[in-house]
Motif scaffolding. Sequence first.
Motif, mmCIF file in Angstrom:
data_model
loop_
_atom_site.group_PDB
_atom_site.id
_atom_site.type_symbol
_atom_site.label_atom_id
_atom_site.label_comp_id
_atom_site.label_asym_id
_atom_site.label_seq_id
_atom_site.Cartn_x
_atom_site.Cartn_y
_atom_site.Cartn_z
ATOM 1 N N ILE A 1 0.789 5.385 -3.853
ATOM 2 C CA ILE A 1 0.259 4.114 -3.360
ATOM 3 C C ILE A 1 1.404 3.121 -3.304
ATOM 4 O O ILE A 1 1.934 2.702 -4.326
ATOM 5 C CB ILE A 1 -0.876 3.583 -4.260
ATOM 6 C CG1 ILE A 1 -2.012 4.609 -4.348
ATOM 7 C CG2 ILE A 1 -1.409 2.260 -3.706
ATOM 8 C CD1 ILE A 1 -3.138 4.205 -5.286
ATOM 9 N N GLU A 2 1.782 2.767 -2.090
ATOM 10 C CA GLU A 2 2.933 1.898 -1.874
ATOM 11 C C GLU A 2 2.472 0.481 -1.577
ATOM 12 O O GLU A 2 1.530 0.272 -0.811
ATOM 13 C CB GLU A 2 3.754 2.440 -0.704
ATOM 14 C CG GLU A 2 4.981 1.624 -0.360
ATOM 15 C CD GLU A 2 5.734 2.235 0.810
ATOM 16 O OE1 GLU A 2 6.696 2.985 0.559
ATOM 17 O OE2 GLU A 2 5.345 1.985 1.972
ATOM 18 N N THR A 3 3.140 -0.484 -2.194
ATOM 19 C CA THR A 3 2.864 -1.888 -1.905
ATOM 20 C C THR A 3 3.600 -2.294 -0.632
ATOM 21 O O THR A 3 4.796 -2.057 -0.495
ATOM 22 C CB THR A 3 3.325 -2.787 -3.061
ATOM 23 O OG1 THR A 3 2.617 -2.432 -4.254
ATOM 24 C CG2 THR A 3 3.061 -4.258 -2.744
ATOM 25 N N VAL A 4 2.866 -2.870 0.301
ATOM 26 C CA VAL A 4 3.467 -3.420 1.519
ATOM 27 C C VAL A 4 3.513 -4.931 1.307
ATOM 28 O O VAL A 4 2.504 -5.621 1.438
ATOM 29 C CB VAL A 4 2.646 -3.059 2.774
ATOM 30 C CG1 VAL A 4 3.311 -3.620 4.031
ATOM 31 C CG2 VAL A 4 2.473 -1.558 2.881
ATOM 32 N N TYR A 5 4.668 -5.426 0.908
ATOM 33 C CA TYR A 5 4.779 -6.812 0.460
ATOM 34 C C TYR A 5 4.370 -7.807 1.545
ATOM 35 O O TYR A 5 4.740 -7.671 2.710
ATOM 36 C CB TYR A 5 6.204 -7.096 -0.009
ATOM 37 C CG TYR A 5 6.519 -6.357 -1.288
ATOM 38 C CD1 TYR A 5 6.035 -6.826 -2.508
ATOM 39 C CD2 TYR A 5 7.230 -5.169 -1.264
ATOM 40 C CE1 TYR A 5 6.287 -6.124 -3.678
ATOM 41 C CE2 TYR A 5 7.493 -4.459 -2.423
ATOM 42 C CZ TYR A 5 7.014 -4.946 -3.638
ATOM 43 O OH TYR A 5 7.251 -4.247 -4.784
ATOM 44 N N GLY A 6 3.551 -8.766 1.147
ATOM 45 C CA GLY A 6 3.036 -9.756 2.069
ATOM 46 C C GLY A 6 1.868 -9.280 2.900
ATOM 47 O O GLY A 6 1.370 -10.016 3.750
#
Length: 232
Positions: A214-219
């Motif tokens: 699970i990757e954070t897509v910043y913004g």
Amino acid sequence: MIERRSTEQPMPVRVLVVEDDEGIAWPLRRGLARSGYEVETVASGREALEAGPADVVLLDLGLPDLDGLEVCRRLRALSDAAVIVVTARGEEGDRVAALDDGADDYLVKPFGLAELEARIRAVLRRMNPGRTHYTVGPLTVDPRTRRTTVRGEEVALTPKEFDILECLVADPGRAISRQELLTRVWDENWYGPTRVLDVHVAALRRKLAIEGLIETVYGHGFRVVPGAEVGD
């Protein structure tokens, strides 16, 4: 003649937008295309009936040439594509008439893109009930039984954790916004702190122990990354 594509066809899902107001049709086309859908727009009922194959038809009722309900009836006779009526008509009688004439769902304008995409996914699930699980690398998620396993070992998740994970694995690789996740998992009128989502995602990462899944897509939000591996 419009017809629904075979379920053997790969993604993307093809959406036909039947809307004569360019100020509505263009944002719909742009937003759905950004989410990975293949989108065609037409501005009349006759064009809709002559369009190519589609998986989902978004049908406005106020068309310049044919009555929208008549178009809905003809589409249903010609095709098994999912039909979602999108209209400013919000009266109960209008809803009942559209559903009786073959619509699969009914959405009143104005509406958010996240809700529309959730309705699209819902009608496709109903029309393709054979899909029983999602697999991403060592992870398997079964919406029917609400079970999650990692390399065959079951992982206990809370209901909200499971719902978040199902949203992400249903479309691996797509960045799903925080607002869309909150709308789909909690409620479209959720006004609580958005940090509740971070808390649940952190718990998911810890329980699944799949590095980089699970990757954070910043913004923006989060996405599931295909090919992630189980951590030590």
